[in-house]
Motif scaffolding. Structure first.
Motif, PDB file in Angstrom:
ATOM      1  N   GLU A   7      -5.412  -3.666   0.386  1.00  0.00           N
ATOM      2  CA  GLU A   7      -5.781  -3.317  -0.983  1.00  0.00           C
ATOM      3  C   GLU A   7      -6.243  -4.546  -1.735  1.00  0.00           C
ATOM      4  N   GLY A   9      -6.500  -7.015  -4.872  1.00  0.00           N
ATOM      5  CA  GLY A   9      -5.542  -7.470  -5.867  1.00  0.00           C
ATOM      6  C   GLY A   9      -6.170  -8.553  -6.723  1.00  0.00           C
ATOM      7  N   TYR A  18      -5.980 -14.318  -4.532  1.00  0.00           N
ATOM      8  CA  TYR A  18      -5.684 -13.124  -3.737  1.00  0.00           C
ATOM      9  C   TYR A  18      -6.811 -12.884  -2.742  1.00  0.00           C
ATOM     10  N   SER A  34       7.213  -7.614   1.853  1.00  0.00           N
ATOM     11  CA  SER A  34       7.039  -6.929   0.574  1.00  0.00           C
ATOM     12  C   SER A  34       5.681  -6.232   0.503  1.00  0.00           C
ATOM     13  N   LEU A  35       4.627  -6.919   0.892  1.00  0.00           N
ATOM     14  CA  LEU A  35       3.289  -6.322   0.874  1.00  0.00           C
ATOM     15  C   LEU A  35       3.173  -5.177   1.879  1.00  0.00           C
ATOM     16  N   ASN A  37       5.667  -3.222   2.942  1.00  0.00           N
ATOM     17  CA  ASN A  37       6.424  -2.088   2.409  1.00  0.00           C
ATOM     18  C   ASN A  37       5.675  -1.371   1.297  1.00  0.00           C
ATOM     19  N   ASP A  38       4.873  -2.103   0.527  1.00  0.00           N
ATOM     20  CA  ASP A  38       4.084  -1.513  -0.549  1.00  0.00           C
ATOM     21  C   ASP A  38       2.764  -0.946  -0.045  1.00  0.00           C
ATOM     22  N   LYS A  39       2.534  -0.978   1.270  1.00  0.00           N
ATOM     23  CA  LYS A  39       1.302  -0.493   1.901  1.00  0.00           C
ATOM     24  C   LYS A  39       0.068  -1.242   1.401  1.00  0.00           C
ATOM     25  N   ARG A  40       0.246  -2.529   1.063  1.00  0.00           N
ATOM     26  CA  ARG A  40      -0.866  -3.360   0.621  1.00  0.00           C
ATOM     27  C   ARG A  40      -1.354  -4.270   1.737  1.00  0.00           C
ATOM     28  N   GLU A  42      -0.911  -4.994   6.436  1.00  0.00           N
ATOM     29  CA  GLU A  42      -0.371  -4.568   7.724  1.00  0.00           C
ATOM     30  C   GLU A  42      -0.218  -5.790   8.615  1.00  0.00           C
TER      31      GLU A  42
END
Length: 72
Positions: A7, A9, A18, A34-35, A37-40, A42
């Motif tokens: 994603e 940012g 970013y 963290s990224l 888990n937030d699907k931002r 892989e």
């Protein structure tokens, strides 16, 4: 941990601008998790061998033909 950004940012990520979508970056594991888990982002496999190992581990084991059928 090496991750691929999914994603867009804005601002800074670990003190750097970013990254763009699809860019692969090395991040500290806490930030990377963290990224993810937030699907931002892989996880990116470090080596081709890791990819083969995880693919082999994920494949279910095939079972045998089983018992013969009962005759009537």
């Amino acid at each position: 941990m090496k991750v691929r950004i999914l994603e867009d940012g804005s601002g800074l990520l670990d003190g750097a601008p970013y990254p763009s979508i699809g860019e692969e970056v090395e991040l500290p594991s806490g930030l990377a998790v963290s990224l993810i888990n937030d699907k931002r982002a892989e996880v990116v496999a470090e080596k081709a061998a890791e990819t083969r190992e995880t693919a082999a581990a994920a494949a279910p084991e095939k079972r045998g033909p089983g018992r013969p059928r009962k005759s009537a």
